[in-house]
Design a protein around this motif. Structure first.
Motif, PDB file in Angstrom:
ATOM      1  N   GLN A  77      -5.030 -43.548  -3.675  1.00  0.00           N
ATOM      2  CA  GLN A  77      -5.902 -44.224  -2.715  1.00  0.00           C
ATOM      3  C   GLN A  77      -5.220 -44.439  -1.376  1.00  0.00           C
ATOM      4  O   GLN A  77      -5.837 -44.276  -0.319  1.00  0.00           O
ATOM      5  CB  GLN A  77      -6.352 -45.566  -3.293  1.00  0.00           C
ATOM      6  N   HIS A  78      -3.933 -44.763  -1.410  1.00  0.00           N
ATOM      7  CA  HIS A  78      -3.209 -45.093  -0.181  1.00  0.00           C
ATOM      8  C   HIS A  78      -2.282 -43.971   0.282  1.00  0.00           C
ATOM      9  O   HIS A  78      -1.440 -44.179   1.157  1.00  0.00           O
ATOM     10  CB  HIS A  78      -2.421 -46.384  -0.375  1.00  0.00           C
ATOM     11  N   SER A  79      -2.420 -42.793  -0.317  1.00  0.00           N
ATOM     12  CA  SER A  79      -1.640 -41.602   0.069  1.00  0.00           C
ATOM     13  C   SER A  79      -0.144 -41.873   0.067  1.00  0.00           C
ATOM     14  O   SER A  79       0.579 -41.511   1.012  1.00  0.00           O
ATOM     15  CB  SER A  79      -2.087 -41.115   1.456  1.00  0.00           C
ATOM     16  N   LEU A  80       0.333 -42.510  -0.985  1.00  0.00           N
ATOM     17  CA  LEU A  80       1.760 -42.810  -1.110  1.00  0.00           C
ATOM     18  C   LEU A  80       2.489 -41.591  -1.654  1.00  0.00           C
ATOM     19  O   LEU A  80       2.086 -41.020  -2.669  1.00  0.00           O
ATOM     20  CB  LEU A  80       1.966 -44.011  -2.039  1.00  0.00           C
ATOM     21  N   ARG A  81       3.559 -41.192  -0.986  1.00  0.00           N
ATOM     22  CA  ARG A  81       4.312 -40.006  -1.379  1.00  0.00           C
ATOM     23  C   ARG A  81       5.769 -40.399  -1.656  1.00  0.00           C
ATOM     24  O   ARG A  81       6.596 -40.433  -0.742  1.00  0.00           O
ATOM     25  CB  ARG A  81       4.235 -38.935  -0.289  1.00  0.00           C
ATOM     26  N   PRO A  82       6.074 -40.688  -2.904  1.00  0.00           N
ATOM     27  CA  PRO A  82       7.454 -41.080  -3.251  1.00  0.00           C
ATOM     28  C   PRO A  82       8.433 -39.942  -2.986  1.00  0.00           C
ATOM     29  O   PRO A  82       8.081 -38.759  -3.065  1.00  0.00           O
ATOM     30  CB  PRO A  82       7.366 -41.400  -4.753  1.00  0.00           C
ATOM     31  N   PHE A  83       9.678 -40.300  -2.652  1.00  0.00           N
ATOM     32  CA  PHE A  83      10.731 -39.299  -2.485  1.00  0.00           C
ATOM     33  C   PHE A  83      12.027 -39.859  -3.042  1.00  0.00           C
ATOM     34  O   PHE A  83      12.182 -41.072  -3.237  1.00  0.00           O
ATOM     35  CB  PHE A  83      10.880 -38.901  -1.010  1.00  0.00           C
ATOM     36  N   SER A  84      12.971 -38.970  -3.333  1.00  0.00           N
ATOM     37  CA  SER A  84      14.193 -39.400  -4.020  1.00  0.00           C
ATOM     38  C   SER A  84      15.472 -39.069  -3.267  1.00  0.00           C
ATOM     39  O   SER A  84      16.542 -39.527  -3.645  1.00  0.00           O
ATOM     40  CB  SER A  84      14.255 -38.756  -5.414  1.00  0.00           C
ATOM     41  N   GLU A  85      15.386 -38.276  -2.222  1.00  0.00           N
ATOM     42  CA  GLU A  85      16.595 -37.939  -1.463  1.00  0.00           C
ATOM     43  C   GLU A  85      16.213 -37.537  -0.049  1.00  0.00           C
ATOM     44  O   GLU A  85      15.045 -37.254   0.244  1.00  0.00           O
ATOM     45  CB  GLU A  85      17.377 -36.825  -2.139  1.00  0.00           C
ATOM     46  N   GLY A  86      17.207 -37.532   0.818  1.00  0.00           N
ATOM     47  CA  GLY A  86      16.982 -37.159   2.210  1.00  0.00           C
ATOM     48  C   GLY A  86      17.577 -38.181   3.150  1.00  0.00           C
ATOM     49  O   GLY A  86      18.366 -39.044   2.753  1.00  0.00           O
ATOM     50  N   HIS A  87      17.239 -38.087   4.404  1.00  0.00           N
ATOM     51  CA  HIS A  87      17.742 -38.978   5.442  1.00  0.00           C
ATOM     52  C   HIS A  87      16.639 -39.941   5.867  1.00  0.00           C
ATOM     53  O   HIS A  87      15.474 -39.552   5.992  1.00  0.00           O
ATOM     54  CB  HIS A  87      18.226 -38.178   6.657  1.00  0.00           C
ATOM     55  N   ILE A  88      17.031 -41.188   6.114  1.00  0.00           N
ATOM     56  CA  ILE A  88      16.066 -42.202   6.497  1.00  0.00           C
ATOM     57  C   ILE A  88      16.631 -43.106   7.591  1.00  0.00           C
ATOM     58  O   ILE A  88      17.847 -43.189   7.781  1.00  0.00           O
ATOM     59  CB  ILE A  88      15.644 -43.084   5.301  1.00  0.00           C
ATOM     60  N   ASN A  89      15.727 -43.758   8.300  1.00  0.00           N
ATOM     61  CA  ASN A  89      16.067 -44.866   9.175  1.00  0.00           C
ATOM     62  C   ASN A  89      15.541 -46.143   8.529  1.00  0.00           C
ATOM     63  O   ASN A  89      14.448 -46.145   7.949  1.00  0.00           O
ATOM     64  CB  ASN A  89      15.438 -44.694  10.559  1.00  0.00           C
ATOM     65  N   VAL A  90      16.293 -47.218   8.624  1.00  0.00           N
ATOM     66  CA  VAL A  90      15.889 -48.505   8.044  1.00  0.00           C
ATOM     67  C   VAL A  90      15.761 -49.517   9.170  1.00  0.00           C
ATOM     68  O   VAL A  90      16.711 -49.735   9.939  1.00  0.00           O
ATOM     69  CB  VAL A  90      16.911 -49.000   7.001  1.00  0.00           C
ATOM     70  N   TYR A  91      14.592 -50.148   9.259  1.00  0.00           N
ATOM     71  CA  TYR A  91      14.310 -51.098  10.322  1.00  0.00           C
ATOM     72  C   TYR A  91      14.096 -52.503   9.757  1.00  0.00           C
ATOM     73  O   TYR A  91      13.462 -52.671   8.709  1.00  0.00           O
ATOM     74  CB  TYR A  91      13.032 -50.711  11.078  1.00  0.00           C
ATOM     75  N   PHE A  92      14.618 -53.468  10.470  1.00  0.00           N
ATOM     76  CA  PHE A  92      14.287 -54.864  10.183  1.00  0.00           C
ATOM     77  C   PHE A  92      13.155 -55.229  11.138  1.00  0.00           C
ATOM     78  O   PHE A  92      13.382 -55.458  12.325  1.00  0.00           O
ATOM     79  CB  PHE A  92      15.494 -55.775  10.391  1.00  0.00           C
ATOM     80  N   GLU A  93      11.926 -55.262  10.613  1.00  0.00           N
ATOM     81  CA  GLU A  93      10.765 -55.417  11.483  1.00  0.00           C
ATOM     82  C   GLU A  93      10.552 -56.859  11.935  1.00  0.00           C
ATOM     83  O   GLU A  93      10.486 -57.136  13.128  1.00  0.00           O
ATOM     84  CB  GLU A  93       9.501 -54.904  10.769  1.00  0.00           C
ATOM     85  N   ARG A  94      10.419 -57.767  10.980  1.00  0.00           N
ATOM     86  CA  ARG A  94      10.079 -59.139  11.337  1.00  0.00           C
ATOM     87  C   ARG A  94      10.606 -60.098  10.277  1.00  0.00           C
ATOM     88  O   ARG A  94      10.861 -59.707   9.138  1.00  0.00           O
ATOM     89  CB  ARG A  94       8.564 -59.332  11.470  1.00  0.00           C
ATOM     90  N   TYR A  95      10.737 -61.372  10.671  1.00  0.00           N
ATOM     91  CA  TYR A  95      11.066 -62.433   9.718  1.00  0.00           C
ATOM     92  C   TYR A  95      10.270 -63.672  10.113  1.00  0.00           C
ATOM     93  O   TYR A  95      10.390 -64.170  11.248  1.00  0.00           O
ATOM     94  CB  TYR A  95      12.560 -62.749   9.726  1.00  0.00           C
ATOM     95  N   PHE A  96       9.456 -64.159   9.189  1.00  0.00           N
ATOM     96  CA  PHE A  96       8.660 -65.361   9.431  1.00  0.00           C
ATOM     97  C   PHE A  96       9.327 -66.544   8.746  1.00  0.00           C
ATOM     98  O   PHE A  96       9.566 -66.522   7.541  1.00  0.00           O
ATOM     99  CB  PHE A  96       7.240 -65.186   8.893  1.00  0.00           C
ATOM    100  N   ALA A  97       9.633 -67.570   9.536  1.00  0.00           N
ATOM    101  CA  ALA A  97      10.302 -68.760   9.008  1.00  0.00           C
ATOM    102  C   ALA A  97       9.280 -69.882   8.854  1.00  0.00           C
ATOM    103  O   ALA A  97       8.984 -70.604   9.814  1.00  0.00           O
ATOM    104  CB  ALA A  97      11.427 -69.191   9.938  1.00  0.00           C
ATOM    105  N   HIS A  98       8.728 -69.998   7.659  1.00  0.00           N
ATOM    106  CA  HIS A  98       7.780 -71.084   7.401  1.00  0.00           C
ATOM    107  C   HIS A  98       8.483 -72.428   7.505  1.00  0.00           C
ATOM    108  O   HIS A  98       8.044 -73.323   8.223  1.00  0.00           O
ATOM    109  CB  HIS A  98       7.161 -70.902   6.013  1.00  0.00           C
ATOM    110  N   ARG A  99       9.580 -72.580   6.786  1.00  0.00           N
ATOM    111  CA  ARG A  99      10.387 -73.796   6.865  1.00  0.00           C
ATOM    112  C   ARG A  99      11.854 -73.431   6.674  1.00  0.00           C
ATOM    113  O   ARG A  99      12.194 -72.517   5.917  1.00  0.00           O
ATOM    114  CB  ARG A  99       9.970 -74.819   5.797  1.00  0.00           C
ATOM    115  N   MET A 100      12.723 -74.180   7.365  1.00  0.00           N
ATOM    116  CA  MET A 100      14.162 -74.029   7.269  1.00  0.00           C
ATOM    117  C   MET A 100      14.782 -75.424   7.242  1.00  0.00           C
ATOM    118  O   MET A 100      14.084 -76.416   7.481  1.00  0.00           O
ATOM    119  CB  MET A 100      14.691 -73.224   8.462  1.00  0.00           C
ATOM    120  N   PRO A 101      16.076 -75.539   6.968  1.00  0.00           N
ATOM    121  CA  PRO A 101      16.690 -76.867   6.901  1.00  0.00           C
ATOM    122  C   PRO A 101      16.585 -77.680   8.195  1.00  0.00           C
ATOM    123  O   PRO A 101      16.627 -78.906   8.146  1.00  0.00           O
ATOM    124  CB  PRO A 101      18.146 -76.554   6.562  1.00  0.00           C
TER     125      PRO A 101
END
Length: 290
Positions: A77-101
């Motif tokens: 349904q969502h056209s997901l194509r799993p893969f097991s090897e290769g080159h990738i980029n990894v991004y830290f997109e967002r962080y939502f802080a609902h509550r912190m100390p």
């Protein structure tokens, strides 16, 4: 996944610390602020201390499905194509802080992965960001690339740690590790180079120095395994954006169908409201070898 050794990843989350050490952290924060913060009044430390993580995958229509063993129908349904090897980029997109100390704070977000060189020799590598945040809002980073040209074989291993920083005396060190060049992420190579391991060791040493101060502490550490054919606890490896949500309520009726990615607002909603939980977005993108 085999998590990194304690020597290379020694940070213990608050929830796993002895009660006496947790007490020192909270007492130090109270002394620093000069007043009793709201977390002490409403006893909400489980919001940021919980180690219970729910992992979802944002689909092209904005819906979110579980990244742990999606069904064949969901993959189609969502056209997901799993893969097991290769080159990738990894991004830290967002962080939502609902509550912190505390209401205003800094976070150190550390990611560790395992990179495979052309000769099949592998190495742990790591990188980080230091961000500013406030209660009930996303921290001040958007789409930061952490690893470029990361090569994987069979599966992707990620360790993600969130460190809370509130000690003003740490600002000099924080400024050093927050230089603009660090924000650009790591450009990895296929040819073996020990500099990546050296840089990781340097990052670890600086991070341990930061956490030696009473007002700074590790909130969460998660060891994740992404695979094309995950087991019952593994995560399906596809191109896309993953949601890591801190389920502090331990909701027995938790369901990703109640969540939605709102493209216009650039945020995740639960039943059309902001999600009352800390959560981060990690994006994986396939790339050609460089």
């Amino acid at each position: 996944m085999n998590p990194p050794s304690k020597s290379s990843w020694p940070w213990i989350p608050l929830a796993e610390m002895p009660a006496s050490e947790r007490g020192v952290f909270y007492d130090s924060l109270n002394d620093k602020t000069g007043k009793t913060e709201e977390f002490l009044v409403f006893f909400k430390e489980k919001v940021w201390e919980s180690q219970e993580i729910k992992i979802g995958l944002i689909c092209s229509d904005g819906s979110i499905i579980s990244a742990l063993g999606p069904t064949d129908d969901e993959k189609t349904q969502h056209s997901l194509r799993p893969f097991s090897e290769g080159h990738i980029n990894v991004y830290f997109e967002r962080y939502f802080a609902h509550r912190m100390p505390t209401r205003n704070f800094k976070l150190q977000l550390i990611l560790r992965a395992n990179h495979t060189f052309a000769n099949d020799r592998s190495m742990d590598i790591g990188h980080h960001l230091v961000v500013n945040g406030n209660w009930g809002a996303y921290v001040n980073t958007l789409g930061a690339c952490i690893f470029r040209n990361l090569q994987i074989k069979k599966e992707l291993e990620l360790t993600i740690t969130v460190n809370f920083l509130a000690d003003d005396a740490s600002n000099t060190l924080i400024n050093i590790i927050s230089a603009d060049i660090i924000k650009e992420g790591i450009q990895l190579t296929d040819a073996f180079n020990p500099i990546f391991s050296i840089a990781f060791s340097y990052l670890s040493a600086l991070s341990k120095e930061l956490l030696s101060v009473d007002c700074n502490a590790t909130l969460t550490t998660n060891h994740l395994t992404f695979s094309a054919t995950p087991n019952t606890t593994g995560i399906l490896l596809v191109e896309g954006t993953y949601v890591l949500l801190q389920d502090w309520e331990h909701d027995p009726d938790f369901a990703w169908k109640n969540f939605q990615w709102n493209q216009d607002a650039g945020c995740i909603l639960k039943n059309n409201n902001l999600v009352p939980a800390n959560h981060m977005l990690i994006r994986i993108e396939r790339c050609a070898a460089t």
